[in-house]
Scaffold this active site. Structure first.
Site, PDB file in Angstrom:
ATOM      1  CB  CYS A  59      -0.911  -0.007   1.227  1.00 49.66           C
ATOM      2  SG  CYS A  59      -1.758   1.565   1.468  1.00 49.66           S
ATOM      3  CB  SER A  62      -1.010   8.185   4.614  1.00 46.28           C
ATOM      4  OG  SER A  62      -1.608   8.941   3.585  1.00 46.28           O
TER       5      SER A  62
END
Ligand SMILES: N[C@@H](CCC(=O)N[C@@H](CS)C(=O)NCC(=O)O)C(=O)O
Length: 239
Positions: A28, A82
């Site tokens: 990812c 993130s």
């Protein structure tokens, strides 16, 4: 802790109080941002990989959307997204810093603008963009021009200056994965290298960084993952 991707039916790992954990998936790019920041700042942590095609129920108690990355800090709080994770890490562990005051607002703008490249990249690898690879690359290149210009203005090896900073970390996962495009499309990639001499130098500088090397994933594996997702038979652990 096991690096296998935990699935539905797995036991929830025992989390030690005060220890940082990152919930990730090996390929990812968003989780890659967090892994880069953790390594760059040399923050001791454990990684727990999640099988995103067959998520453990207990993971939804940690991140109700079931996405990775999620970070549990030493204070036991869960942080998701993130960009929020990387910024939280920078606040919790300020050394080395990811920002300097003079460039902070421009850095944030650059990270936001890179989102356009992420969307194009994501649409094309997941088959939501039917244009030929050349057209996709031409559009990505257009958005990349401001990054070339920025390196010229800054006159430094990294966007962060003499050392990497927030922009370097936030955009690297897609730059690293760009080499997978010709493998996914099964076509050669024609990129106008002569237009991006500073980006090319920056890529070499990034590739020489320990924290980038530690987190580098083989591009062939990323391409294999995307192709197997298209066929609907992903096995995160055997790629
Ligand atoms: N905006 C999120 C995006 C995270 C994301 O989309 N992660 C993907 C894996 S690369 C995911 O968890 N997908 C599983 C799902 O959506 O169920 C971030 O920046 O962290």
């Amino acid at each position: 802790m096991s690096s296998l991707h935990l699935s539905e039916g797995s036991e929830k790992p025992d989390l030690v109080e005060g220890k940082p954990y990152l919930f990730s998936m090996k390929f990812c790019p968003f989780a890659h941002r967090a892994r880069l920041a953790l390594s760059y700042k040399q923050i001791p942590h454990e990684i727990i990989n999640i099988n995103l095609k067959n998520k453990p129920k207990w993971y939804l108690d940690i991140h109700p959307e079931g996405k990775v990355p999620a970070f549990i800090g030493p204070d036991g709080k869960v942080v998701v997204e993130s960009d929020v994770i990387v910024n939280t890490l920078d606040e919790m562990y300020p050394d080395p810093p990811l920002y300097n005051e003079e460039t902070k607002s421009r850095d944030l703008e650059l990270v936001k603008n890179f989102g356009k490249i992420i969307n194009i990249f994501s649409d094309c690898i997941h088959g939501r963009d039917s244009r030929p690879l050349d057209e996709v690359v031409a559009e990505i290149s257009k958005h990349l021009e401001q990054f070339e210009e920025e390196l010229e203005t800054r006159g430094t090896d990294f966007f962060g200056g003499d050392t990497p900073g927030i922009v370097d970390i936030m955009i690297w996962p897609w730059v690293e994965r760009s080499k997978a495009l010709p493998l996914i499309y099964k076509q050669p990639l024609s990129f106008e290298k002569e237009k991006f001499p500073l980006i090319i130098k920056w890529v070499m500088n990034m590739k020489a960084q320990d924290f980038v090397i530690e987190n580098a994933g083989p591009i062939e594996k990323f391409a294999k993952l995307i192709l197997s997702m298209k066929e609907g038979n992903v096995d995160f652990d055997s790629i």
